[in-house]
Enzyme design. Structure first.
Site, mmCIF file in Angstrom:
data_model
loop_
_atom_site.group_PDB
_atom_site.id
_atom_site.type_symbol
_atom_site.label_atom_id
_atom_site.label_comp_id
_atom_site.label_asym_id
_atom_site.label_seq_id
_atom_site.Cartn_x
_atom_site.Cartn_y
_atom_site.Cartn_z
ATOM 1 C CD1 TRP A 254 32.430 -22.817 24.803
ATOM 2 C CD2 TRP A 254 30.253 -22.317 25.099
ATOM 3 N NE1 TRP A 254 31.827 -22.711 23.565
ATOM 4 C CE2 TRP A 254 30.499 -22.407 23.721
ATOM 5 C CE3 TRP A 254 28.962 -22.003 25.539
ATOM 6 C CZ2 TRP A 254 29.500 -22.198 22.772
ATOM 7 C CZ3 TRP A 254 27.961 -21.794 24.593
ATOM 8 C CH2 TRP A 254 28.239 -21.889 23.231
ATOM 9 C CD1 TRP A 282 8.802 -32.230 26.477
ATOM 10 C CD2 TRP A 282 10.367 -33.007 25.087
ATOM 11 N NE1 TRP A 282 9.700 -31.205 26.233
ATOM 12 C CE2 TRP A 282 10.668 -31.661 25.374
ATOM 13 C CE3 TRP A 282 11.223 -33.706 24.225
ATOM 14 C CZ2 TRP A 282 11.773 -30.999 24.842
ATOM 15 C CZ3 TRP A 282 12.328 -33.046 23.699
ATOM 16 C CH2 TRP A 282 12.584 -31.709 24.008
ATOM 17 C CG ASN A 317 32.020 -31.512 25.409
ATOM 18 O OD1 ASN A 317 31.038 -31.187 26.077
ATOM 19 N ND2 ASN A 317 32.295 -30.966 24.235
ATOM 20 C CD1 TRP A 358 22.049 -31.945 30.399
ATOM 21 C CD2 TRP A 358 20.716 -32.904 28.871
ATOM 22 N NE1 TRP A 358 22.298 -33.285 30.403
ATOM 23 C CE2 TRP A 358 21.497 -33.906 29.497
ATOM 24 C CE3 TRP A 358 19.814 -33.282 27.894
ATOM 25 C CZ2 TRP A 358 21.382 -35.263 29.157
ATOM 26 C CZ3 TRP A 358 19.707 -34.629 27.540
ATOM 27 C CH2 TRP A 358 20.483 -35.598 28.169
HETATM 28 P P1 FAD Z 1 38.050 -29.937 28.903
HETATM 29 O O1 FAD Z 1 37.697 -30.192 27.492
HETATM 30 O O2 FAD Z 1 39.454 -30.162 29.299
HETATM 31 O O3 FAD Z 1 37.602 -28.440 29.203
HETATM 32 C C1 FAD Z 1 38.183 -27.636 30.223
HETATM 33 C C2 FAD Z 1 37.112 -27.004 31.049
HETATM 34 O O4 FAD Z 1 36.329 -26.110 30.263
HETATM 35 C C3 FAD Z 1 36.126 -27.966 31.651
HETATM 36 O O5 FAD Z 1 36.637 -28.547 32.816
HETATM 37 C C4 FAD Z 1 34.924 -27.067 31.902
HETATM 38 O O6 FAD Z 1 35.105 -26.310 33.072
HETATM 39 C C5 FAD Z 1 34.981 -26.122 30.716
HETATM 40 N N1 FAD Z 1 34.110 -26.613 29.646
HETATM 41 C C6 FAD Z 1 34.449 -27.442 28.638
HETATM 42 N N2 FAD Z 1 33.401 -27.630 27.811
HETATM 43 C C7 FAD Z 1 32.377 -26.913 28.324
HETATM 44 C C8 FAD Z 1 31.038 -26.706 27.926
HETATM 45 N N3 FAD Z 1 30.517 -27.252 26.819
HETATM 46 N N4 FAD Z 1 30.255 -25.935 28.705
HETATM 47 C C9 FAD Z 1 30.743 -25.347 29.824
HETATM 48 N N5 FAD Z 1 32.012 -25.504 30.232
HETATM 49 C C10 FAD Z 1 32.821 -26.277 29.500
HETATM 50 N N6 FAD Z 1 30.489 -29.458 32.370
HETATM 51 C C11 FAD Z 1 30.535 -29.325 33.705
HETATM 52 O O7 FAD Z 1 31.522 -28.825 34.238
HETATM 53 N N7 FAD Z 1 29.470 -29.733 34.490
HETATM 54 C C12 FAD Z 1 28.356 -30.291 33.952
HETATM 55 O O8 FAD Z 1 27.420 -30.627 34.688
HETATM 56 C C13 FAD Z 1 28.305 -30.478 32.544
HETATM 57 N N8 FAD Z 1 27.233 -31.058 31.954
HETATM 58 C C14 FAD Z 1 27.207 -31.212 30.580
HETATM 59 C C15 FAD Z 1 26.081 -31.789 29.975
HETATM 60 C C16 FAD Z 1 26.035 -31.950 28.601
HETATM 61 C C17 FAD Z 1 24.803 -32.534 27.957
HETATM 62 C C18 FAD Z 1 27.126 -31.539 27.798
HETATM 63 C C19 FAD Z 1 27.084 -31.701 26.298
HETATM 64 C C20 FAD Z 1 28.237 -30.962 28.389
HETATM 65 C C21 FAD Z 1 28.292 -30.785 29.772
HETATM 66 N N9 FAD Z 1 29.410 -30.187 30.399
HETATM 67 C C22 FAD Z 1 29.421 -30.024 31.761
HETATM 68 C C23 FAD Z 1 30.499 -29.586 29.592
HETATM 69 C C24 FAD Z 1 31.676 -30.513 29.266
HETATM 70 O O9 FAD Z 1 31.232 -31.724 28.750
HETATM 71 C C25 FAD Z 1 32.562 -30.787 30.476
HETATM 72 O O10 FAD Z 1 32.936 -29.566 31.104
HETATM 73 C C26 FAD Z 1 33.855 -31.493 30.066
HETATM 74 O O11 FAD Z 1 33.570 -32.670 29.373
HETATM 75 C C27 FAD Z 1 34.672 -31.797 31.302
HETATM 76 O O12 FAD Z 1 35.823 -32.501 30.976
HETATM 77 P P2 FAD Z 1 37.233 -31.798 30.968
HETATM 78 O O13 FAD Z 1 37.437 -31.034 32.225
HETATM 79 O O14 FAD Z 1 38.238 -32.862 30.636
HETATM 80 O O15 FAD Z 1 37.036 -30.790 29.775
#
Ligand code: FAD
Length: 427
Positions: A254, A282, A317, A358
């Site tokens: 993703w 909005w 997330n 978003w």
């Molecule tokens: P894990 O669940 O351990 O996932 C491993 C890695 O996979 C993450 O570190 C990230 O690189 C990637 N990943 C996971 N979920 C997503 C996703 N939905 N989209 C893209 N990559 C993903 N992630 C960011 O890195 N930066 C942001 O600015 C960001 N903004 C977000 C805003 C919103 C509204 C939402 C719903 C999600 C956003 N995310 C963002 C995606 C996701 O929430 C975070 O990557 C994740 O929570 C980070 O925690 P983790 O490393 O423990 O995730």
């Protein structure tokens, strides 16, 4: 003395760093450089957790570099001006960078490249912070994917036939011998933040599939800021995964999916990916926005998420999805407001992922949740934090008279959102 320069940006590590590896193989002494970019820093508050993290990481890099009799040259300014100045002090023969695909970075690197061109200096750029970059996973006709599932399928097909062995044996004795004092954070115009980036943790990945949606379980990896700033190599992380960890791998895909979306459709920075949503009216009520930011909406899971974000620079997330949906649908506040707030607060702020997610939550994105899917924040709480362990931690007063009543009634808000979306849809 002729030098190669390696310019650190969002790749703050020595091991398995593609461009650094190539620089060290260039048969010229390598000068390691970092530029605190005023065009980015000037927009930030004096106490910014990301700047603190970058600074501390650079200090640690500098320490590692000192064992190779070299230093990190840390400069501050507008990158083009900094480069101009640098070229008047050093005999630079080649410059090495890892690619950055964000619109601002592309434009910055183009400007630096044309400056270097004037001096006849080649800029060598490499893919480093993704497995597949913008044009490597595309449809048969060469156009970009805008739907995740076929993109992921192609990604998974392409991965095994490519070699991504981590580059560990770089020639660290090839650095330029010199010492340069690191500026203090204060000299750079910042103060240390109390919010810290925690280490990443891959020890719960066996349970990731079944527990990742439950914030109290805390099984996710916390990799995001490390991937953002390149303190870890994506190749190494993926190489070490077990075949049964495909759900986790999917999340990493993703990340690359949204990066290629941003690259091919840079207009998403300010606009709906799907223009048919441009007509949504909005409400943009400022007081309600403020309550959402502070975690005072009267919906415990939403408030817990926002308070976790404000206190730690991180939000789980599942809760990001709930808070984002609540802002866009229940309060009918433009997703760009929420995106900007997250951008200010998230340690892992990444333009492509933040924007992509978003727009997903608002229903305006490329492969978004359909607009009529409105998360019920109370149901989400029941489903994903039944014991309220996570929520209680951040909203300890939730069952006392001190806790605000809901900012808006759910059914009413749902109907209002559906009507506004339907009305605004340009068909
Ligand atoms: P894990 O669940 O351990 O996932 C491993 C890695 O996979 C993450 O570190 C990230 O690189 C990637 N990943 C996971 N979920 C997503 C996703 N939905 N989209 C893209 N990559 C993903 N992630 C960011 O890195 N930066 C942001 O600015 C960001 N903004 C977000 C805003 C919103 C509204 C939402 C719903 C999600 C956003 N995310 C963002 C995606 C996701 O929430 C975070 O990557 C994740 O929570 C980070 O925690 P983790 O490393 O423990 O995730």
């Amino acid at each position: 003395m002729k030098l190669s320069v390696f310019w650190f940006r969002r790749d703050l590590r020595l091991l398995d760093n593609t461009a650094l590896h190539h620089a060290l193989s260039s048969n010229l002494p390598v000068l390691p450089l970092f530029i605190f970019d005023e065009n980015i820093l000037d927009e930030l508050p004096k106490e910014d957790s990301r700047v603190s993290f970058i600074y501390n990481t650079l200090r640690s890099l500098n320490k590692q570099l000192s064992s190779f009799n070299t230093s990190l040259l840390c400069l501050k300014g507008d990158p083009v001006k900094v480069w101009k100045n640098l070229l008047s002090h050093y005999d630079v023969a080649r410059v090495f960078i890892n690619k950055d695909y964000e619109p601002y970075a592309l434009q910055r690197d183009e400007s630096v490249k044309s400056l270097l061109n004037q001096y006849g200096i080649p800029l060598h750029s490499f893919k480093d912070h993704v497995i597949f970059e913008e044009n490597e996973i595309v449809k048969q006709d060469g156009s970009p994917y805008t739907i995740f599932t076929p993109y992921k399928k192609k990604w998974l097909q392409a991965y095994p036939s490519n070699s991504f062995a981590p580059l560990n044996e770089a020639k660290f004795n090839q650095f330029h011998t010199f010492t340069s004092p690191m500026p203090t954070l204060k000299e750079l115009g910042f103060q240390s933040s109390s919010i810290k980036v925690r280490d990443y943790d891959l020890s719960h990945l066996q349970q990731y599939d079944s527990k990742r949606d439950y914030p109290a379980e805390d099984v996710t990896s916390y990799l995001s800021p490390h991937l953002r700033f390149g303190t870890v190599s994506i190749r190494k992380i993926i190489e070490d995964l077990q075949p049964e960890q495909e759900v986790f791998l999917s999340e990493l895909i993703w990340r690359e999916f949204f990066m290629q979306i941003l690259f091919h459709f840079p207009q998403v920075v300010n606009q709906n990916f799907k223009p048919k949503y441009n007509g949504i009216q909005w409400r943009n009520n400022e007081q309600e926005f403020e309550k959402w930011c502070q975690g005072k909406t009267g919906y415990p899971l939403v408030d817990a998420g926002m308070r976790q974000l404000n206190t730690t620079g991180y939000m789980h997330n599942r809760v990001r999805m709930v808070t984002a949906s609540f802002l866009c649908k229940h309060l009918l506040i433009d997703w760009r407001w929420g995106e900007a707030y997250f951008a200010k607060k998230l340690l892992d702020y990444e333009l492509s992922s933040n924007n992509g997610n978003w727009q997903w939550a608002a229903g305006t994105g490329c492969d978004a949740a359909p607009y009529f899917r409105v998360f019920n924040p109370t149901e989400q709480l029941r489903k994903f934090d039944r014991s309220m362990q996570y929520t209680r931690k951040w909203v300890p007063e939730f069952d006392t008279p001190d806790y605000p009543s809901p900012i808006v009634e759910h059914k009413f808000a749902r109907t209002r959102a559906l009507e506004s979306y339907k009305k605004g849809l340009i068909l």
